[in-house]
Scaffold this motif. Structure first.
Motif, PDB file in Angstrom:
ATOM      1  N   GLN A  32      37.639  35.504  27.278  1.00 29.54           N
ATOM      2  CA  GLN A  32      37.941  36.283  28.479  1.00 29.54           C
ATOM      3  C   GLN A  32      36.370  36.635  28.996  1.00 29.54           C
ATOM      4  N   GLU A  33      35.495  36.836  27.884  1.00 32.28           N
ATOM      5  CA  GLU A  33      34.195  37.107  28.339  1.00 32.28           C
ATOM      6  C   GLU A  33      33.255  36.328  28.853  1.00 32.28           C
ATOM      7  N   THR A  34      33.602  34.919  28.651  1.00 27.97           N
ATOM      8  CA  THR A  34      32.652  33.886  29.174  1.00 27.97           C
ATOM      9  C   THR A  34      32.364  33.756  30.431  1.00 27.97           C
ATOM     10  N   PRO A  35      31.189  33.088  30.785  1.00 26.46           N
ATOM     11  CA  PRO A  35      30.639  33.162  32.079  1.00 26.46           C
ATOM     12  C   PRO A  35      31.705  32.560  33.181  1.00 26.46           C
ATOM     13  N   VAL A  36      32.260  31.407  32.616  1.00 29.72           N
ATOM     14  CA  VAL A  36      33.197  30.876  33.550  1.00 29.72           C
ATOM     15  C   VAL A  36      34.291  31.764  34.005  1.00 29.72           C
ATOM     16  N   PHE A  37      35.058  32.482  33.024  1.00 28.79           N
ATOM     17  CA  PHE A  37      36.016  33.510  33.227  1.00 28.79           C
ATOM     18  C   PHE A  37      35.531  34.639  33.951  1.00 28.79           C
ATOM     19  N   SER A  38      34.312  34.795  33.826  1.00 27.55           N
ATOM     20  CA  SER A  38      33.786  36.172  34.433  1.00 27.55           C
ATOM     21  C   SER A  38      33.645  35.862  36.179  1.00 27.55           C
ATOM     22  N   GLU A  39      32.891  34.657  36.303  1.00 28.27           N
ATOM     23  CA  GLU A  39      32.797  34.209  37.795  1.00 28.27           C
ATOM     24  C   GLU A  39      34.008  33.990  38.524  1.00 28.27           C
ATOM     25  N   ILE A  40      35.107  33.562  37.809  1.00 23.34           N
ATOM     26  CA  ILE A  40      36.355  33.521  38.529  1.00 23.34           C
ATOM     27  C   ILE A  40      37.068  34.735  38.752  1.00 23.34           C
ATOM     28  N   PHE A  41      36.949  35.592  38.026  1.00 23.04           N
ATOM     29  CA  PHE A  41      37.250  37.076  38.034  1.00 23.04           C
ATOM     30  C   PHE A  41      36.604  37.732  39.177  1.00 23.04           C
ATOM     31  N   LYS A  42      35.252  37.539  39.182  1.00 19.36           N
ATOM     32  CA  LYS A  42      34.643  38.029  40.328  1.00 19.36           C
ATOM     33  C   LYS A  42      34.857  37.800  41.754  1.00 19.36           C
ATOM     34  N   TYR A  43      35.205  36.350  42.105  1.00 14.33           N
ATOM     35  CA  TYR A  43      35.378  35.958  43.167  1.00 14.33           C
ATOM     36  C   TYR A  43      37.022  36.241  43.683  1.00 14.33           C
ATOM     37  N   ALA A  44      37.676  36.267  42.544  1.00 12.06           N
ATOM     38  CA  ALA A  44      39.300  36.409  42.995  1.00 12.06           C
ATOM     39  C   ALA A  44      39.184  37.906  43.436  1.00 12.06           C
ATOM     40  N   LYS A  45      38.448  38.851  42.444  1.00 10.84           N
ATOM     41  CA  LYS A  45      38.446  40.376  42.850  1.00 10.84           C
ATOM     42  C   LYS A  45      37.990  40.442  44.362  1.00 10.84           C
ATOM     43  N   LYS A  46      36.930  39.915  44.870  1.00 14.02           N
ATOM     44  CA  LYS A  46      36.325  39.964  45.876  1.00 14.02           C
ATOM     45  C   LYS A  46      37.264  39.678  47.149  1.00 14.02           C
ATOM     46  N   TYR A  47      38.055  38.389  46.861  1.00 15.72           N
ATOM     47  CA  TYR A  47      38.929  38.076  48.195  1.00 15.72           C
ATOM     48  C   TYR A  47      40.204  39.162  48.182  1.00 15.72           C
ATOM     49  N   PHE A  48      40.717  39.253  47.022  1.00 21.67           N
ATOM     50  CA  PHE A  48      41.831  40.428  46.941  1.00 21.67           C
ATOM     51  C   PHE A  48      41.688  41.560  47.627  1.00 21.67           C
ATOM     52  N   GLU A  49      40.417  42.033  47.232  1.00 22.64           N
ATOM     53  CA  GLU A  49      39.902  43.476  47.850  1.00 22.64           C
ATOM     54  C   GLU A  49      39.767  43.268  49.432  1.00 22.64           C
ATOM     55  N   LEU A  50      39.259  42.111  49.752  1.00 24.65           N
ATOM     56  CA  LEU A  50      39.067  41.815  51.323  1.00 24.65           C
ATOM     57  C   LEU A  50      40.372  41.755  52.105  1.00 24.65           C
ATOM     58  N   PHE A  51      41.265  40.821  51.581  1.00 23.05           N
ATOM     59  CA  PHE A  51      42.531  40.404  52.383  1.00 23.05           C
ATOM     60  C   PHE A  51      43.695  41.123  51.952  1.00 23.05           C
ATOM     61  N   GLN A  52      43.925  41.786  50.604  1.00 22.17           N
ATOM     62  CA  GLN A  52      45.088  42.559  50.449  1.00 22.17           C
ATOM     63  C   GLN A  52      44.875  43.955  50.492  1.00 22.17           C
ATOM     64  N   ILE A  53      43.872  44.382  49.980  1.00 21.11           N
ATOM     65  CA  ILE A  53      43.660  45.722  49.863  1.00 21.11           C
ATOM     66  C   ILE A  53      42.931  46.261  50.890  1.00 21.11           C
ATOM     67  N   ARG A  54      42.293  45.362  51.269  1.00 27.53           N
ATOM     68  CA  ARG A  54      41.628  45.777  52.872  1.00 27.53           C
ATOM     69  C   ARG A  54      40.337  46.670  52.716  1.00 27.53           C
ATOM     70  N   ASN A  85      47.931  46.052  36.917  1.00 27.53           N
ATOM     71  CA  ASN A  85      48.028  45.734  35.614  1.00 27.53           C
ATOM     72  C   ASN A  85      47.185  44.636  35.363  1.00 27.53           C
ATOM     73  N   ARG A  86      45.868  44.188  36.101  1.00 28.53           N
ATOM     74  CA  ARG A  86      45.099  43.033  35.787  1.00 28.53           C
ATOM     75  C   ARG A  86      43.532  43.419  35.713  1.00 28.53           C
ATOM     76  N   SER A  87      43.225  44.462  36.438  1.00 24.26           N
ATOM     77  CA  SER A  87      41.641  44.474  36.707  1.00 24.26           C
ATOM     78  C   SER A  87      41.227  44.949  35.305  1.00 24.26           C
ATOM     79  N   ASP A  88      41.699  45.536  34.312  1.00 20.73           N
ATOM     80  CA  ASP A  88      41.090  46.203  33.372  1.00 20.73           C
ATOM     81  C   ASP A  88      42.051  45.678  31.967  1.00 20.73           C
ATOM     82  N   ARG A  89      42.816  44.592  32.339  1.00 18.89           N
ATOM     83  CA  ARG A  89      43.757  44.225  31.179  1.00 18.89           C
ATOM     84  C   ARG A  89      42.800  43.386  30.100  1.00 18.89           C
ATOM     85  N   THR A  90      43.215  43.638  28.951  1.00 13.73           N
ATOM     86  CA  THR A  90      42.864  42.699  27.913  1.00 13.73           C
ATOM     87  C   THR A  90      44.101  42.397  27.042  1.00 13.73           C
TER      88      THR A  90
END
Length: 306
Positions: A32-54, A85-90
């Motif tokens: 979960q903490e690998t660079p690839v996973f972290s980057e995917i999460f960062k960009y998913a979070k960015k666009y979820f916040e922009l388009f769905q959370i506004r 149930n996703r932002s802080d999920r482990t």
């Protein structure tokens, strides 16, 4: 058509794993903490916040710093509480301590009306414990069990699930002291079928009930009959006892006009009747066919002051 609908119809949105990638948060920590996973999460979070959370200017958000996206808003006698149930999920937790603190404070301040709780993964569903135990002893754990670990009934999440159930029951009892008929409903999805569950608290003479409505993903195909027979063979939907005193139970109900599990793509509408019942209608992909089932269910409110 989709852009027109999104621009015209008010919406409340919460992400789940496929807004990031399948099983997000249910993988081992070192993966979960690998660079690839972290980057995917960062960009998913960015666009979820922009388009769905506004943006973080959304006044319904419980957290103002973007740590998670749980929200709460009230209108016309309804309060909608969306759980993130996703932002802080482990693999060991569903929600962080901070989100729990804010969610519980919100419940303490929700003292009237009908409560709708958005939980992307069902709180009440079939028991996968036998399958989970079997997969835990295989060498293919991370490939086969991320979907099992995603469930609230996974052994790692059972403590949080019990906490959620008990706090929702406490809140329901608090709201039942008002002079209005009260309903508490969990809105969920993820499992690719439609279904209906209920949590019943028998500790009072007039039992408190929390209903759960599940709608399948409107795009994802439903499991075939063979797939469903396989799922049914390794799971069960027996009545679940929640507490030691055996006074709180969770079970699956059968909607009116259909089988217990609706194996068609569907969405759900909720309509409040003049009798104060909340009418649940599953609109299925094949609903216009003469042979198609037309599932529905009336949720009866617990009467005021009882």
């Amino acid at each position: 058509y989709m852009s027109y609908m999104l621009a015209s119809v008010p919406s409340l949105m919460m992400w789940d794993d496929h807004d990031i990638f399948d099983g997000w948060g249910s993988f081992p920590k070192e993966l979960q903490e690998t660079p690839v996973f972290s980057e995917i999460f960062k960009y998913a979070k960015k666009y979820f916040e922009l388009f769905q959370i506004r943006s973080l200017s959304n006044h319904s958000l419980l957290s103002k710093d973007g740590a998670h996206y749980a929200f709460c808003l009230s209108f016309n006698g309804y309060t909608i509480l969306g759980l993130d149930n996703r932002s802080d999920r482990t693999i060991r937790q569903v929600m962080s301590a901070k989100q729990w603190e804010q969610v519980l404070a919100t419940l303490e301040n929700t003292t009237e009306g009908t409560l709708l709780i958005m939980s992307a993964v069902p709180v009440v569903y079939r028991d996968f414990s036998f399958t989970e135990t079997a997969f835990d002893v295989t060498p293919w754990d991370e490939n086969l069990t991320d979907d099992l670990k995603d469930h609230w009934r996974a052994k790692e999440h059972q403590g949080e699930r019990s906490r959620l159930i008990m706090r929702l029951l406490e809140n329901a009892k608090l709201r039942h002291k008002t002079d209005q008929p009260i309903k508490t409903v969990i809105l969920s999805g993820d499992v690719h079928v439609g279904c209906l569950g209920v949590i019943t608290d028998f500790r009072d003479d007039n039992p408190i009930k929390i209903h759960q409505i599940v709608s399948s993903g409107i795009v994802h195909p439903a499991p075939s009959l063979l797939q469903w027979l396989g799922i049914s063979a390794v799971t069960n939907d027996n009545i679940e006892v929640i507490n030691e005193e055996r006074t709180i139970e969770a079970s699956m109900l059968k909607p009116v006009g259909s089988k217990r599990y609706i194996r068609e793509r569907n969405f759900v509408t909720l309509e409040e009747g003049t009798d104060d019942k909340l009418w649940v209608n599953w609109i299925t992909e094949d609903c216009m066919s003469e042979t198609s089932e037309r599932p529905e269910y009336p949720i009866t409110p617990r009467q005021a002051g009882k």
